[in-house]
Design an enzyme around this catalytic site. Sequence first.
Site, PDB file in Angstrom:
ATOM      1  N   CYS A 273       0.826  -1.213   0.000  1.00  0.00           N
ATOM      2  CA  CYS A 273       0.000   0.000   0.000  1.00  0.00           C
ATOM      3  C   CYS A 273       0.859   1.261   0.000  1.00  0.00           C
ATOM      4  O   CYS A 273       1.496   1.565  -0.998  1.00  0.00           O
ATOM      5  CB  CYS A 273      -0.980  -0.032   1.172  1.00  0.00           C
ATOM      6  SG  CYS A 273      -2.428   1.015   0.919  1.00  0.00           S
ATOM      7  N   HIS A 356      -3.944  -5.390   0.058  1.00  0.00           N
ATOM      8  CA  HIS A 356      -3.558  -5.874   1.384  1.00  0.00           C
ATOM      9  C   HIS A 356      -3.648  -7.394   1.449  1.00  0.00           C
ATOM     10  O   HIS A 356      -4.730  -7.946   1.672  1.00  0.00           O
ATOM     11  CB  HIS A 356      -4.469  -5.263   2.456  1.00  0.00           C
ATOM     12  CG  HIS A 356      -4.100  -3.878   2.833  1.00  0.00           C
ATOM     13  ND1 HIS A 356      -3.404  -3.578   3.998  1.00  0.00           N
ATOM     14  CD2 HIS A 356      -4.311  -2.693   2.223  1.00  0.00           C
ATOM     15  CE1 HIS A 356      -3.216  -2.273   4.073  1.00  0.00           C
ATOM     16  NE2 HIS A 356      -3.759  -1.707   3.001  1.00  0.00           N
ATOM     17  N   GLU A 358      -2.788  -9.386   3.730  1.00  0.00           N
ATOM     18  CA  GLU A 358      -3.191  -9.902   5.048  1.00  0.00           C
ATOM     19  C   GLU A 358      -4.709  -9.947   5.168  1.00  0.00           C
ATOM     20  O   GLU A 358      -5.256 -10.717   5.953  1.00  0.00           O
ATOM     21  CB  GLU A 358      -2.582  -9.066   6.176  1.00  0.00           C
ATOM     22  CG  GLU A 358      -3.369  -7.832   6.587  1.00  0.00           C
ATOM     23  CD  GLU A 358      -3.298  -6.706   5.574  1.00  0.00           C
ATOM     24  OE1 GLU A 358      -4.041  -5.718   5.743  1.00  0.00           O
ATOM     25  OE2 GLU A 358      -2.499  -6.806   4.620  1.00  0.00           O
TER      26      GLU A 358
END
Length: 379
Positions: A273, A356, A358
């Site tokens: 990001c 992202h 995760e």
Amino acid sequence: MNAAKKKAWIYLENGTFLEANSFGASNTVVGEIVFNVSMSGYQEIMSDPSYAGQFVTFTMPEIGNVGVNSQDMESCAAHAKGMLVRKYQDRYSNFRAENSLANFLIEQNVMGICDIDTRYITKMLRSEGAMMMIASTEISDKEELKKILENSPRIEDINYIEQVSTKVSYKHTQSTYNDRDFKYDEAPTPQANVVVLDFGVKTNILNELVSANIGVEVIPNNFNGDELVRRYNAKEIDGVFLSNGPGDPLVLKNEQREIKKLIAAKIPMFGICLGHQLLSIAHGYNTYKLKFGHHGGNQPVKNMKTGLVEITAQNHNYNVPDNIVEIAEVTHTNLFDNTIEGLKYNDSPIFSVQHHPESSPGPKESRYIFGEFLSLIRR
């Protein structure tokens, strides 16, 4: 019984004036308004440091029904300016819940605004783009709100990294959440050690790094590039991770200067990001602002190597330029708007992604990328 509500008033920089109800902190606050299309995870979203300086409009119509709990925080506090929802449900029902969303927002001094047409707001933002706004439980006069907004700094003029980055270095040893035992696993034995540059890192990014057998040391944003180069050459660390974070990456002049030193030293690096954007800028390719950004857990991204489509979680308003293909290979592409989602630099052991992996909350289809960081380091 629903939490006591009071009136709230909203003024957007395009002249839109709205009346709603408040279920969070009583205040008068200025921020940028964006919309998020996630169907779950409002607590993780509000505690994501990348939302510092922003009001989040949720397209999910009912919010609050699972309460909040201490395990699902993405950082130590709620960083968003506030949340706008169609309907707030104070009567939560979840065996992990410890408190209501309203009480959480009041404790965190974050505004919660409800009983408002979020479809109307979302359509307006899609048409006109993200914009600045002011919300108040204290001021109902449109002209007064307009005056305050016009005299307030814009989000791109504020360095929110200084607010969300850690002030002291620390080791992170918690691994990913175990939904069988309802707790976070302990760290496996690390096969490599990295420094995480904290621009507003999410806890679950650190958890995924640990789960990928990587030892994690988190350091503040005002890091010294020369010191990290020394530590790498002395084999004290094996790589550097650049985290997510809020705001305009072009504001971060000091960070850009120090990252250039790491690039020149050929240190293995991975960015997510904001980290992805800063690597682009440090290579000489400035970022640009998207019309309304990508916020939510349903963004389709094509892996250009495998041809597979991954559904990803995202939260960003800025993007790297297309001409960066002069120095890097595009590894991932957004199928909504064909923007660049991932890069591998041609002459450096560096790669990055805009989304992202995760994904907390959200789909876990991209979490393999953390293992690729370990593979890069070992190579």
